[in-house]
Each structure stands twice: as C-alpha cells, then as structure tokens.
Design a protein around this motif. Structure first.
Motif, PDB file in Angstrom:
ATOM      1  N   ALA A  73       0.824  -1.209   0.000  1.00 21.68           N
ATOM      2  CA  ALA A  73       0.000   0.000   0.000  1.00 21.68           C
ATOM      3  C   ALA A  73       0.859   1.260   0.000  1.00 21.68           C
ATOM      4  O   ALA A  73       0.542   2.247  -0.669  1.00 21.68           O
ATOM      5  CB  ALA A  73      -0.930  -0.008   1.211  1.00 21.68           C
ATOM      6  N   LEU A  74       1.956   1.238   0.721  1.00 18.07           N
ATOM      7  CA  LEU A  74       2.787   2.421   0.888  1.00 18.07           C
ATOM      8  C   LEU A  74       3.851   2.585  -0.199  1.00 18.07           C
ATOM      9  O   LEU A  74       4.562   3.589  -0.213  1.00 18.07           O
ATOM     10  CB  LEU A  74       3.466   2.386   2.259  1.00 18.07           C
ATOM     11  N   HIS A  75       3.953   1.636  -1.114  1.00 21.92           N
ATOM     12  CA  HIS A  75       4.971   1.714  -2.154  1.00 21.92           C
ATOM     13  C   HIS A  75       4.762   2.960  -3.019  1.00 21.92           C
ATOM     14  O   HIS A  75       3.699   3.145  -3.613  1.00 21.92           O
ATOM     15  CB  HIS A  75       4.923   0.459  -3.021  1.00 21.92           C
ATOM     16  N   ARG A  76       5.734   3.851  -3.026  1.00 23.68           N
ATOM     17  CA  ARG A  76       5.720   5.082  -3.813  1.00 23.68           C
ATOM     18  C   ARG A  76       4.537   5.989  -3.487  1.00 23.68           C
ATOM     19  O   ARG A  76       4.091   6.783  -4.319  1.00 23.68           O
ATOM     20  CB  ARG A  76       5.737   4.771  -5.314  1.00 23.68           C
ATOM     21  N   ALA A  77       4.014   5.897  -2.255  1.00 21.90           N
ATOM     22  CA  ALA A  77       2.873   6.727  -1.864  1.00 21.90           C
ATOM     23  C   ALA A  77       3.317   8.157  -1.555  1.00 21.90           C
ATOM     24  O   ALA A  77       4.280   8.369  -0.815  1.00 21.90           O
ATOM     25  CB  ALA A  77       2.169   6.130  -0.656  1.00 21.90           C
ATOM     26  N   ASP A  78       2.614   9.124  -2.129  1.00 23.94           N
ATOM     27  CA  ASP A  78       2.855  10.521  -1.792  1.00 23.94           C
ATOM     28  C   ASP A  78       2.176  10.881  -0.476  1.00 23.94           C
ATOM     29  O   ASP A  78       2.643  11.759   0.245  1.00 23.94           O
ATOM     30  CB  ASP A  78       2.322  11.425  -2.903  1.00 23.94           C
ATOM     31  N   TYR A  79       1.073  10.190  -0.198  1.00 28.09           N
ATOM     32  CA  TYR A  79       0.309  10.465   1.016  1.00 28.09           C
ATOM     33  C   TYR A  79      -0.034   9.157   1.728  1.00 28.09           C
ATOM     34  O   TYR A  79      -0.474   8.192   1.102  1.00 28.09           O
ATOM     35  CB  TYR A  79      -1.003  11.203   0.692  1.00 28.09           C
ATOM     36  N   LEU A  80       0.151   9.150   3.035  1.00 25.46           N
ATOM     37  CA  LEU A  80      -0.372   8.097   3.899  1.00 25.46           C
ATOM     38  C   LEU A  80      -1.528   8.721   4.663  1.00 25.46           C
ATOM     39  O   LEU A  80      -1.331   9.633   5.470  1.00 25.46           O
ATOM     40  CB  LEU A  80       0.693   7.594   4.874  1.00 25.46           C
ATOM     41  N   VAL A  81      -2.740   8.268   4.375  1.00 19.87           N
ATOM     42  CA  VAL A  81      -3.946   8.830   4.976  1.00 19.87           C
ATOM     43  C   VAL A  81      -4.426   7.876   6.061  1.00 19.87           C
ATOM     44  O   VAL A  81      -4.794   6.732   5.777  1.00 19.87           O
ATOM     45  CB  VAL A  81      -5.047   9.040   3.913  1.00 19.87           C
ATOM     46  N   LEU A  82      -4.407   8.337   7.303  1.00 25.67           N
ATOM     47  CA  LEU A  82      -4.694   7.476   8.451  1.00 25.67           C
ATOM     48  C   LEU A  82      -6.109   7.689   8.966  1.00 25.67           C
ATOM     49  O   LEU A  82      -6.481   8.785   9.391  1.00 25.67           O
ATOM     50  CB  LEU A  82      -3.695   7.759   9.576  1.00 25.67           C
ATOM     51  N   SER A  83      -6.893   6.616   8.952  1.00 25.78           N
ATOM     52  CA  SER A  83      -8.246   6.661   9.490  1.00 25.78           C
ATOM     53  C   SER A  83      -8.457   5.440  10.373  1.00 25.78           C
ATOM     54  O   SER A  83      -9.184   4.508  10.036  1.00 25.78           O
ATOM     55  CB  SER A  83      -9.277   6.675   8.356  1.00 25.78           C
ATOM     56  N   ILE A  84      -7.782   5.448  11.509  1.00 27.77           N
ATOM     57  CA  ILE A  84      -7.857   4.343  12.459  1.00 27.77           C
ATOM     58  C   ILE A  84      -8.180   4.919  13.836  1.00 27.77           C
ATOM     59  O   ILE A  84      -8.055   6.124  14.053  1.00 27.77           O
ATOM     60  CB  ILE A  84      -6.539   3.540  12.500  1.00 27.77           C
ATOM     61  N   PRO A  85      -8.600   4.095  14.795  1.00 28.65           N
ATOM     62  CA  PRO A  85      -8.885   4.618  16.140  1.00 28.65           C
ATOM     63  C   PRO A  85      -7.653   5.286  16.755  1.00 28.65           C
ATOM     64  O   PRO A  85      -6.533   4.764  16.653  1.00 28.65           O
ATOM     65  CB  PRO A  85      -9.292   3.362  16.921  1.00 28.65           C
ATOM     66  N   ALA A  86      -7.868   6.420  17.381  1.00 25.78           N
ATOM     67  CA  ALA A  86      -6.750   7.181  17.955  1.00 25.78           C
ATOM     68  C   ALA A  86      -5.977   6.367  18.987  1.00 25.78           C
ATOM     69  O   ALA A  86      -4.758   6.514  19.115  1.00 25.78           O
ATOM     70  CB  ALA A  86      -7.281   8.471  18.592  1.00 25.78           C
ATOM     71  N   GLN A  87      -6.666   5.487  19.698  1.00 24.53           N
ATOM     72  CA  GLN A  87      -5.993   4.745  20.772  1.00 24.53           C
ATOM     73  C   GLN A  87      -5.134   3.598  20.243  1.00 24.53           C
ATOM     74  O   GLN A  87      -4.324   3.037  20.986  1.00 24.53           O
ATOM     75  CB  GLN A  87      -7.028   4.211  21.779  1.00 24.53           C
ATOM     76  N   SER A  88      -5.292   3.238  18.980  1.00 23.12           N
ATOM     77  CA  SER A  88      -4.446   2.187  18.396  1.00 23.12           C
ATOM     78  C   SER A  88      -3.411   2.757  17.432  1.00 23.12           C
ATOM     79  O   SER A  88      -2.648   2.002  16.823  1.00 23.12           O
ATOM     80  CB  SER A  88      -5.317   1.148  17.669  1.00 23.12           C
ATOM     81  N   HIS A  99       7.903   1.269   6.244  1.00 25.74           N
ATOM     82  CA  HIS A  99       7.479   1.275   4.850  1.00 25.74           C
ATOM     83  C   HIS A  99       7.131   2.679   4.341  1.00 25.74           C
ATOM     84  O   HIS A  99       6.787   2.833   3.164  1.00 25.74           O
ATOM     85  CB  HIS A  99       6.263   0.355   4.667  1.00 25.74           C
ATOM     86  N   ILE A 100       7.202   3.685   5.204  1.00 25.60           N
ATOM     87  CA  ILE A 100       6.852   5.049   4.808  1.00 25.60           C
ATOM     88  C   ILE A 100       8.019   5.689   4.059  1.00 25.60           C
ATOM     89  O   ILE A 100       9.157   5.660   4.530  1.00 25.60           O
ATOM     90  CB  ILE A 100       6.484   5.897   6.049  1.00 25.60           C
ATOM     91  N   GLY A 101       7.750   6.252   2.910  1.00 23.19           N
ATOM     92  CA  GLY A 101       8.789   6.850   2.088  1.00 23.19           C
ATOM     93  C   GLY A 101       9.359   8.121   2.702  1.00 23.19           C
ATOM     94  O   GLY A 101       8.728   8.754   3.553  1.00 23.19           O
ATOM     95  N   VAL A 131       9.154  11.747  11.512  1.00 26.04           N
ATOM     96  CA  VAL A 131       9.050  12.695  10.401  1.00 26.04           C
ATOM     97  C   VAL A 131       8.933  14.110  10.956  1.00 26.04           C
ATOM     98  O   VAL A 131       8.503  14.320  12.094  1.00 26.04           O
ATOM     99  CB  VAL A 131       7.844  12.386   9.489  1.00 26.04           C
ATOM    100  N   SER A 132       9.297  15.095  10.162  1.00 22.74           N
ATOM    101  CA  SER A 132       9.189  16.487  10.596  1.00 22.74           C
ATOM    102  C   SER A 132       7.730  16.920  10.613  1.00 22.74           C
ATOM    103  O   SER A 132       6.887  16.367   9.887  1.00 22.74           O
ATOM    104  CB  SER A 132       9.993  17.396   9.669  1.00 22.74           C
ATOM    105  N   ALA A 133       7.424  17.919  11.432  1.00 19.15           N
ATOM    106  CA  ALA A 133       6.044  18.376  11.587  1.00 19.15           C
ATOM    107  C   ALA A 133       5.449  18.889  10.288  1.00 19.15           C
ATOM    108  O   ALA A 133       4.227  18.811  10.083  1.00 19.15           O
ATOM    109  CB  ALA A 133       5.975  19.466  12.657  1.00 19.15           C
ATOM    110  N   ASP A 134       6.282  19.398   9.381  1.00 17.40           N
ATOM    111  CA  ASP A 134       5.748  19.930   8.127  1.00 17.40           C
ATOM    112  C   ASP A 134       5.381  18.839   7.131  1.00 17.40           C
ATOM    113  O   ASP A 134       4.928  19.131   6.020  1.00 17.40           O
ATOM    114  CB  ASP A 134       6.709  20.940   7.496  1.00 17.40           C
ATOM    115  N   ARG A 135       5.567  17.572   7.520  1.00 18.29           N
ATOM    116  CA  ARG A 135       5.117  16.448   6.696  1.00 18.29           C
ATOM    117  C   ARG A 135       3.877  15.781   7.286  1.00 18.29           C
ATOM    118  O   ARG A 135       3.475  14.694   6.856  1.00 18.29           O
ATOM    119  CB  ARG A 135       6.224  15.406   6.545  1.00 18.29           C
TER     120      ARG A 135
END
Length: 278
Positions: A73-88, A99-101, A131-135
């Motif tokens: 899923a993360l191969h060559r991804a420009d964006y990782l969009v996270l929609s999971i429970p905050a506690q996990s 795996h994050i570029g 990662v830096s905050a600007d990412r």
C-alpha cells in the motif's frame, strides 16, 4: 512527487470514513490504494468495487484498489492517509513506519486524543515516525461519511504547518462535491474535531431527556466557547474554531441523525437518565 504522474495515496483503513475519503481521492483523480485488515474486504473492493462491511450499496471507482499488505500500500505513496482509532495509532504506526517513504506526507483523519499521553494524533505521528512536523497534515470538517458516499456537497479543512503541502493535498482531494480549504493551524483543527465529540454526547443526552432546543443550543455555543479557549491556550488561532473544523464539524455532529456521538444515548431510557446525576 513527479510532474508526470498522478498523486498516490495509501488510505489506512477500510472503515466508514476511510472508505469515504478513499472515494473522494479517487474521484479527484488521485491513485488510491486502501489498506484493509481483512482479506474479504480487500477482495470485494478489487473485484466488485464495493465495501460490504460499510457501504454495500455504493459502487466505488474502478481505479480504487485494496490490499492487506501495508508495504504494498505504501509503495511510492505521496500520502499516507490514516483513518484508524486514535488509541491504536501508536501501536499500528510503529509497524508501518519502516514502509513510509522519505517524502511521504502523513494525513490524519482521526478525531481523538491519545488517552495515555494526552497527545494529539499529529504529535503521536511525529513522535513514532520521526518525520518532521511539516510532513504531517490533518483533514477535518463537517463530514458525515454516508452523505459523502452519496455525493452530497461537503467541505473540509486541510491543515499543515507547510502551506504548500496543504495546498497539494487540497488538489489531491478536490471534487465537484467536496471542497477542501487550507490552513496552517493544525492544533486548532485537531482539537475542534476531538472535543466536539464530547459536546455532541452532551447534546444527545439533553435531547434524549427531552430538555428542548434551548438546552441543545446552549450546549453547542458554550461548548464551542470552551473549546476555543482551550485551543488558543494550546497555540491555535481562534478563527479556526469558527470555521469548518470547529463550528462546522460541531453543528453537523450535534444535529445530524447520522452522527453516532449525538445518537449514543438515543435509546437509553429517559427516566433512567433523569434519575442519574450527570
């Protein structure tokens, strides 16, 4: 991101809001792959273009793919969009980080605060991934997933300390029915999205007890005032809480029958609530 290809987004996971945002991104022309936990969900998205777990009646764009493999899923991804429970988030993100570029922007859809640390999702993301905050960006607003899936008009705020990054993601998720705006106030957007859930629970209780519209309006307006003071004390801009990620999200969550937080107490016996000391 290359000038010669579309943006690529990996959406984790295939829940209600994750599926809705994946559809938005695909409709906007972004290449999208959804990371699902279950093989049957990924297979259904890939073969019949539907998510049987959440929206079996909605046909997804044929360009939208799914996998259970986070590396794929993360191969060559420009964006990782996270929609999971905050506690996990912390546990799962530690597994996905390798795996994050190096240039991937991480976009949080989460509207919650980590209980064990009191940290916002963006803070957990930077701490775990390094990662830096600007990412790190946030997408927040009055967005009920069912209405989004039906193509009804909606808007949201994309917040990122790097304004250029916010604008790029804005273009990656802009469609005729979904209008994103940009901001650099990530704290205000996150707090507005998290705290409004508490206010919506209170409004649902008041409604369930038959206390009237005056009480609901009071809870919404005074709740917004308290949220704004908290956000400003943490470094946010007060105007953010008067916008889509603040007032807009609060109104939708407190008033819509599609809102789970507002309806949480809807089936609770009124007399039992009246006897309780809340």
């Amino acid at each position: 991101m290359s000038q010669h290809r579309s943006a690529r987004a990996a959406v984790f996971s295939a829940g209600s809001w994750g599926t809705a945002v994946a559809k938005i991104l695909a409709d906007a022309g972004t290449d999208v792959i959804v990371h699902a936990r279950r093989d049957e969900i990924a297979d259904a998205i890939n073969t019949v273009h539907r998510n049987p777990g959440y929206f079996p009646d909605v046909e997804l764009p044929v360009s939208l793919a799914a996998t259970t493999d986070p590396a794929a899923a993360l191969h060559r991804a420009d964006y990782l969009v996270l929609s999971i429970p905050a506690q996990s988030l912390r546990t799962n993100l530690a597994l996905w980080t390798p795996h994050i570029g190096p240039d991937t922007v991480i976009v949080s859809l989460m509207k919650g605060i980590e209980l064990c640390s009191g940290q916002l999702a963006s803070q957990v993301i930077t701490e775990v991934t390094g990662v830096s905050a600007d990412r790190v960006a946030v997408l927040s607003g009055p967005n009920l997933a069912r209405e989004i899936m039906d193509g009804e008009p909606a808007a949201a705020t994309v917040a990122c300390p790097d304004e250029a990054a916010a604008r790029r993601f804005q273009q990656a998720c802009r469609t005729p029915y979904f209008r994103p705006y940009t901001s650099t106030d990530i704290i205000g957007c996150e707090l507005g999205g998290a705290v409004k859930n508490v206010i919506a629970l209170a409004v649902g209780i008041a409604s369930g007890m038959g206390l009237g519209d005056n009480a609901s309006a009071m809870l919404i307006t005074r709740g917004l005032a308290e949220t704004t003071r908290l956000a400003v004390a943490m470094g946010a801009q007060p105007a953010t809480l008067a916008g889509l990620a603040g007032l807009g999200d609060l109104v939708a969550t407190c008033s819509s029958p599609l809102s789970r937080n507002r309806s949480f107490f809807g089936t609770v016996n009124r007399s039992a609530l009246a006897r309780s000391r809340w």
